[in-house]
Design a protein around this motif. Structure first.
Motif, PDB file in Angstrom:
ATOM      1  N   MET A   1       0.830  -1.179   0.000  1.00 15.15           N
ATOM      2  CA  MET A   1       0.000   0.000   0.000  1.00 15.15           C
ATOM      3  C   MET A   1       0.875   1.244   0.000  1.00 15.15           C
ATOM      4  SD  MET A   1      -2.910   0.944   2.706  1.00 15.15           S
ATOM      5  CE  MET A   1      -3.419   2.592   2.930  1.00 15.15           C
ATOM      6  N   THR A   2       0.545   2.185  -0.846  1.00 15.78           N
ATOM      7  CA  THR A   2       1.296   3.425  -0.951  1.00 15.78           C
ATOM      8  C   THR A   2       0.684   4.485  -0.054  1.00 15.78           C
ATOM      9  OG1 THR A   2       1.897   2.922  -3.232  1.00 15.78           O
ATOM     10  CG2 THR A   2       2.103   5.202  -2.542  1.00 15.78           C
ATOM     11  N   GLU A   3       1.537   5.184   0.661  1.00 18.38           N
ATOM     12  CA  GLU A   3       1.122   6.298   1.504  1.00 18.38           C
ATOM     13  C   GLU A   3       2.026   7.482   1.200  1.00 18.38           C
ATOM     14  OE1 GLU A   3      -0.259   4.702   5.687  1.00 18.38           O
ATOM     15  OE2 GLU A   3       1.753   3.982   5.191  1.00 18.38           O
ATOM     16  N   TRP A   4       1.586   8.650   1.633  1.00 15.79           N
ATOM     17  CA  TRP A   4       2.385   9.859   1.463  1.00 15.79           C
ATOM     18  C   TRP A   4       2.480  10.578   2.785  1.00 15.79           C
ATOM     19  CZ3 TRP A   4      -1.291   8.128  -1.798  1.00 15.79           C
ATOM     20  CH2 TRP A   4      -0.869   7.802  -3.099  1.00 15.79           C
ATOM     21  N   MET A   5       3.664  11.143   3.059  1.00 13.30           N
ATOM     22  CA  MET A   5       3.866  11.909   4.269  1.00 13.30           C
ATOM     23  C   MET A   5       4.542  13.226   3.898  1.00 13.30           C
ATOM     24  SD  MET A   5       5.590  10.712   7.862  1.00 13.30           S
ATOM     25  CE  MET A   5       4.462   9.326   7.969  1.00 13.30           C
ATOM     26  N   TYR A   6       3.956  14.297   4.400  1.00 18.03           N
ATOM     27  CA  TYR A   6       4.456  15.635   4.140  1.00 18.03           C
ATOM     28  C   TYR A   6       5.122  16.173   5.394  1.00 18.03           C
ATOM     29  CZ  TYR A   6       4.336  20.663   3.389  1.00 18.03           C
ATOM     30  OH  TYR A   6       4.672  21.985   3.291  1.00 18.03           O
TER      31      TYR A   6
ATOM     32  N   SER B   1      15.702  18.809   3.907  1.00 20.02           N
ATOM     33  CA  SER B   1      15.090  20.129   4.058  1.00 20.02           C
ATOM     34  C   SER B   1      13.573  19.994   4.009  1.00 20.02           C
ATOM     35  CB  SER B   1      15.573  21.087   2.968  1.00 20.02           C
ATOM     36  OG  SER B   1      15.105  20.690   1.701  1.00 20.02           O
ATOM     37  N   VAL B   2      12.910  21.079   4.340  1.00 15.27           N
ATOM     38  CA  VAL B   2      11.457  21.140   4.238  1.00 15.27           C
ATOM     39  C   VAL B   2      11.106  22.299   3.319  1.00 15.27           C
ATOM     40  CG1 VAL B   2      10.960  20.080   6.461  1.00 15.27           C
ATOM     41  CG2 VAL B   2      11.242  22.550   6.345  1.00 15.27           C
ATOM     42  N   PRO B   3       9.985  22.204   2.644  1.00 18.08           N
ATOM     43  CA  PRO B   3       9.006  21.135   2.655  1.00 18.08           C
ATOM     44  C   PRO B   3       9.507  19.887   1.928  1.00 18.08           C
ATOM     45  CG  PRO B   3       8.402  22.750   0.991  1.00 18.08           C
ATOM     46  CD  PRO B   3       9.602  23.298   1.722  1.00 18.08           C
ATOM     47  N   CYS B   4       8.954  18.748   2.355  1.00 17.58           N
ATOM     48  CA  CYS B   4       9.323  17.475   1.747  1.00 17.58           C
ATOM     49  C   CYS B   4       8.098  16.560   1.724  1.00 17.58           C
ATOM     50  CB  CYS B   4      10.440  16.817   2.555  1.00 17.58           C
ATOM     51  SG  CYS B   4      10.967  15.222   1.890  1.00 17.58           S
ATOM     52  N   LEU B   5       7.781  16.052   0.549  1.00 13.88           N
ATOM     53  CA  LEU B   5       6.677  15.116   0.379  1.00 13.88           C
ATOM     54  C   LEU B   5       7.277  13.766  -0.006  1.00 13.88           C
ATOM     55  CD1 LEU B   5       3.642  14.490   0.222  1.00 13.88           C
ATOM     56  CD2 LEU B   5       3.691  15.354  -2.135  1.00 13.88           C
ATOM     57  N   ILE B   6       6.983  12.751   0.795  1.00 14.39           N
ATOM     58  CA  ILE B   6       7.594  11.433   0.616  1.00 14.39           C
ATOM     59  C   ILE B   6       6.531  10.396   0.291  1.00 14.39           C
ATOM     60  CG2 ILE B   6       8.862   9.580   1.771  1.00 14.39           C
ATOM     61  CD1 ILE B   6      10.261  11.654   3.420  1.00 14.39           C
ATOM     62  N   ARG B   7       6.840   9.575  -0.694  1.00 13.64           N
ATOM     63  CA  ARG B   7       6.009   8.395  -0.982  1.00 13.64           C
ATOM     64  C   ARG B   7       6.568   7.251  -0.164  1.00 13.64           C
ATOM     65  NH1 ARG B   7       5.646   4.117  -5.449  1.00 13.64           N
ATOM     66  NH2 ARG B   7       7.757   4.769  -5.907  1.00 13.64           N
ATOM     67  N   ILE B   8       5.683   6.545   0.533  1.00 11.96           N
ATOM     68  CA  ILE B   8       6.073   5.452   1.413  1.00 11.96           C
ATOM     69  C   ILE B   8       5.441   4.160   0.903  1.00 11.96           C
ATOM     70  CG2 ILE B   8       5.978   4.576   3.774  1.00 11.96           C
ATOM     71  CD1 ILE B   8       5.413   7.563   4.564  1.00 11.96           C
TER      72      ILE B   8
ATOM     73  N   ASP C   1      10.343   7.490  -2.631  1.00  9.22           N
ATOM     74  CA  ASP C   1      10.470   8.633  -3.538  1.00  9.22           C
ATOM     75  C   ASP C   1      10.119   9.885  -2.761  1.00  9.22           C
ATOM     76  OD1 ASP C   1      10.987   9.957  -5.881  1.00  9.22           O
ATOM     77  OD2 ASP C   1       9.143   9.350  -6.886  1.00  9.22           O
ATOM     78  N   ARG C   2      10.660  11.017  -3.182  1.00  8.62           N
ATOM     79  CA  ARG C   2      10.376  12.264  -2.480  1.00  8.62           C
ATOM     80  C   ARG C   2      10.526  13.456  -3.404  1.00  8.62           C
ATOM     81  NH1 ARG C   2      14.224  11.840   2.221  1.00  8.62           N
ATOM     82  NH2 ARG C   2      14.172   9.673   1.671  1.00  8.62           N
ATOM     83  N   ILE C   3       9.852  14.534  -3.035  1.00  5.56           N
ATOM     84  CA  ILE C   3      10.056  15.801  -3.728  1.00  5.56           C
ATOM     85  C   ILE C   3      10.279  16.890  -2.684  1.00  5.56           C
ATOM     86  CG2 ILE C   3       8.819  15.225  -5.852  1.00  5.56           C
ATOM     87  CD1 ILE C   3       6.438  16.865  -4.803  1.00  5.56           C
ATOM     88  N   TYR C   4      11.146  17.826  -3.035  1.00  4.21           N
ATOM     89  CA  TYR C   4      11.404  18.996  -2.210  1.00  4.21           C
ATOM     90  C   TYR C   4      10.919  20.268  -2.908  1.00  4.21           C
ATOM     91  CZ  TYR C   4      14.543  16.098   0.631  1.00  4.21           C
ATOM     92  OH  TYR C   4      15.062  15.133   1.451  1.00  4.21           O
TER      93      TYR C   4
ATOM     94  N   TYR D   1       0.228  17.020  -7.980  1.00  2.00           N
ATOM     95  CA  TYR D   1      -0.796  16.029  -8.352  1.00  2.00           C
ATOM     96  C   TYR D   1      -0.165  14.881  -9.139  1.00  2.00           C
ATOM     97  CZ  TYR D   1      -4.856  14.013 -10.698  1.00  2.00           C
ATOM     98  OH  TYR D   1      -5.792  13.150 -11.187  1.00  2.00           O
ATOM     99  N   GLN D   2       0.723  15.190 -10.063  1.00  2.00           N
ATOM    100  CA  GLN D   2       1.365  14.134 -10.840  1.00  2.00           C
ATOM    101  C   GLN D   2       2.205  13.229  -9.941  1.00  2.00           C
ATOM    102  OE1 GLN D   2       0.950  13.073 -13.989  1.00  2.00           O
ATOM    103  NE2 GLN D   2      -0.690  14.572 -14.021  1.00  2.00           N
ATOM    104  N   PHE D   3       2.867  13.821  -8.954  1.00  2.00           N
ATOM    105  CA  PHE D   3       3.649  12.999  -8.005  1.00  2.00           C
ATOM    106  C   PHE D   3       2.722  12.048  -7.245  1.00  2.00           C
ATOM    107  CE2 PHE D   3       5.570  12.297  -3.793  1.00  2.00           C
ATOM    108  CZ  PHE D   3       6.750  11.686  -4.180  1.00  2.00           C
ATOM    109  N   LEU D   4       1.604  12.564  -6.765  1.00  2.00           N
ATOM    110  CA  LEU D   4       0.660  11.740  -6.011  1.00  2.00           C
ATOM    111  C   LEU D   4       0.000  10.688  -6.899  1.00  2.00           C
ATOM    112  CD1 LEU D   4      -1.079  14.467  -3.837  1.00  2.00           C
ATOM    113  CD2 LEU D   4       0.688  12.847  -3.105  1.00  2.00           C
ATOM    114  N   LYS D   5      -0.407  11.088  -8.069  1.00  2.00           N
ATOM    115  CA  LYS D   5      -1.129  10.184  -8.976  1.00  2.00           C
ATOM    116  C   LYS D   5      -0.215   9.129  -9.570  1.00  2.00           C
ATOM    117  CE  LYS D   5      -4.032  10.196 -13.031  1.00  2.00           C
ATOM    118  NZ  LYS D   5      -4.420  10.933 -14.216  1.00  2.00           N
TER     119      LYS D   5
END
Length: 86
Positions: free
Chosen positions: A1-6, A53-60, A67-70, A79-83
């Protein structure tokens, strides 16, 4: 299962803008929900996951960051990162 944490800090203006992008992207089809964490309260996890660093959005996946984006360019970028991470 994929989750995201900001990860963010409360006084960070860029973090507030990034969170707004996430708020908007979450409501689009196929995006999913994002958990939010103040990095000051989760410093051990931030060190373990090597958040630089922050902000940071991580796929778990399987309780590990995969995977992550800063850089939060705009809502379509978030949206593309999440989708695409589903």
């Amino acid at each position: 299962m994929t989750e995201w944490m900001y990860f963010y800090t409360p006084m960070c203006g860029t973090c507030k803008l990034a969170e707004r992008f996430i708020d908007l992207a979450e409501h689009l089809p196929g995006a999913g929900q994002v958990m939010r964490r103040d990095i000051n309260e989760y410093s051990e996890l931030a060190q373990k996951w090597q958040i630089t660093s922050v902000p940071c959005l991580i796929r778990i996946a399987e309780n590990k960051p995969v995977d992550r984006i800063y850089a939060f360019h705009d809502v379509p970028h978030v949206y593309q990162f999440l989708k695409n991470s589903r």
